[in-house]
Scaffold this active site. Sequence first.
Site, PDB file in Angstrom:
ATOM      1  N   LYS A  85      31.653  51.855  23.504  1.00  0.00           N
ATOM      2  CA  LYS A  85      30.340  51.193  23.450  1.00  0.00           C
ATOM      3  C   LYS A  85      30.619  49.777  22.950  1.00  0.00           C
ATOM      4  O   LYS A  85      30.072  49.313  21.953  1.00  0.00           O
ATOM      5  CB  LYS A  85      29.396  51.985  22.526  1.00  0.00           C
TER       6      LYS A  85
ATOM      7  N   ASP B 115      26.983  55.524  27.484  1.00  0.00           N
ATOM      8  CA  ASP B 115      25.724  55.945  28.106  1.00  0.00           C
ATOM      9  C   ASP B 115      25.904  56.121  29.609  1.00  0.00           C
ATOM     10  O   ASP B 115      25.477  57.108  30.207  1.00  0.00           O
ATOM     11  CB  ASP B 115      24.581  54.960  27.780  1.00  0.00           C
TER      12      ASP B 115
ATOM     13  N   ASP C 232      32.754  64.394  21.239  1.00  0.00           N
ATOM     14  CA  ASP C 232      32.014  65.610  20.884  1.00  0.00           C
ATOM     15  C   ASP C 232      30.873  65.825  21.870  1.00  0.00           C
ATOM     16  O   ASP C 232      30.686  66.915  22.417  1.00  0.00           O
ATOM     17  CB  ASP C 232      31.461  65.463  19.455  1.00  0.00           C
TER      18      ASP C 232
ATOM     19  N   TYR D 111      32.772  60.280  11.974  1.00  0.00           N
ATOM     20  CA  TYR D 111      32.914  61.607  11.366  1.00  0.00           C
ATOM     21  C   TYR D 111      33.529  61.523   9.967  1.00  0.00           C
ATOM     22  O   TYR D 111      33.258  62.363   9.127  1.00  0.00           O
ATOM     23  CB  TYR D 111      33.825  62.495  12.227  1.00  0.00           C
TER      24      TYR D 111
ATOM     25  N   ASP E  85      30.672  68.586  25.424  1.00  0.00           N
ATOM     26  CA  ASP E  85      29.635  69.611  25.641  1.00  0.00           C
ATOM     27  C   ASP E  85      28.972  69.402  26.995  1.00  0.00           C
ATOM     28  O   ASP E  85      28.708  70.359  27.729  1.00  0.00           O
ATOM     29  CB  ASP E  85      28.542  69.543  24.548  1.00  0.00           C
TER      30      ASP E  85
END
Length: 353
Positions: A188, A220, A244, A137, A248
């Site tokens: 990851k 994942d 983020d 970001y 959601d």
Amino acid sequence: MNMKIAVLPGDGIGPEITAEAVRVLKALDLKFEFEEAPIGGAGYRALGHPLPESTLELARASDAILFGAVGDFSLDNLPRELRPEQAILGIRRALNLFANFRPAMVYPELVNASSLKPEVVAGLDLLIVRELTGDIYFGQPRGVQVLENGEREGFDTMRYKESEIRRVAQVAFEAARKRGRKLCSVDKSNVLETMQLWREIMIEVGKEYPDVELSHMYVDNAAMQLAYRPKQFDVIVTGNMFGDILSDEASMLTGSIGMLPSASLNEKNFGLYEPIHGSAPDIAGKGIANPLATILSAAMMLRYSLDQSAAADRIEGAVKQVLAQGYRTGDIAEPGRKTVGTREMGDAVVAAL
Ligand code: IPM
Ligand code: MG
């Protein structure tokens, strides 16, 4: 002494939902002083910048920030630094709000609002701790460059300093200690150097918290596990971008993104409180948005920044009560139940207090 709250409604449904949270706070027997300032698209229109200097000053001079949402499609063609989203990114960064708490819990009354089977989500209560001021970001360099052959190439940089990983790790371990003592770090590290460092630091910090069970999961797989067996999680800690996305996803387990509050804190527990949903321009101004995520964010504000946990409990209790009474906004509507608007939902919470 009055507790000073900076109210930053922002765009879209932001003004409608923050108004209800302010009404709920005013209904408590506490002394607040509220001051409003424009931010996001509203900031750009009023003062020429999504995060006007005067808005940032107000935020700095307050005991806590109540934030609505930013985002306005009609301003998407502005240069990136003037787009509404830069306001929330800028204020997080300017105030060093690196620790983002995004709890997701399933209210028994809303168990059928989830797109997953009731038995998969019933009783779900998880907390995502998302790092909020680093990662891809904010990492430099970033941009779009023109290659020798004339083709354009876009690039962003994922970066984390050890110190940035360590401080969010500590916050997450402390949070896990106050809950089910299970922390899952999502990374990851099989592919990314930054994420390998992330995992190493998590393990290192974990040694200071032998009472908390630390596990690791690739992002994942975490996305899959959240949809498959979400109740295996207690606290998840992850970086800015993965957080983020996963937050959601987690919101949908609860039935609606309109139910999820958040807190973004610095190292002194000063913080910004906002619903995790966006400005929802499609329903803005219609008086139908669900104000509960913002009302629950106000409860988090009382608990984390203002040392008023009894008042926080009252608000959360009132929200449970209105759900039990059958009040539903459109996003959590059920056949056979009357659907109420933003204002009526706020009224119901105030009455339940
Ligand atoms: C969030 C939002 C923001 C983010 C956007 C509006 C910049 O999606 O708070 O999750 O990506 O952090
Ligand atoms: Mg998001």
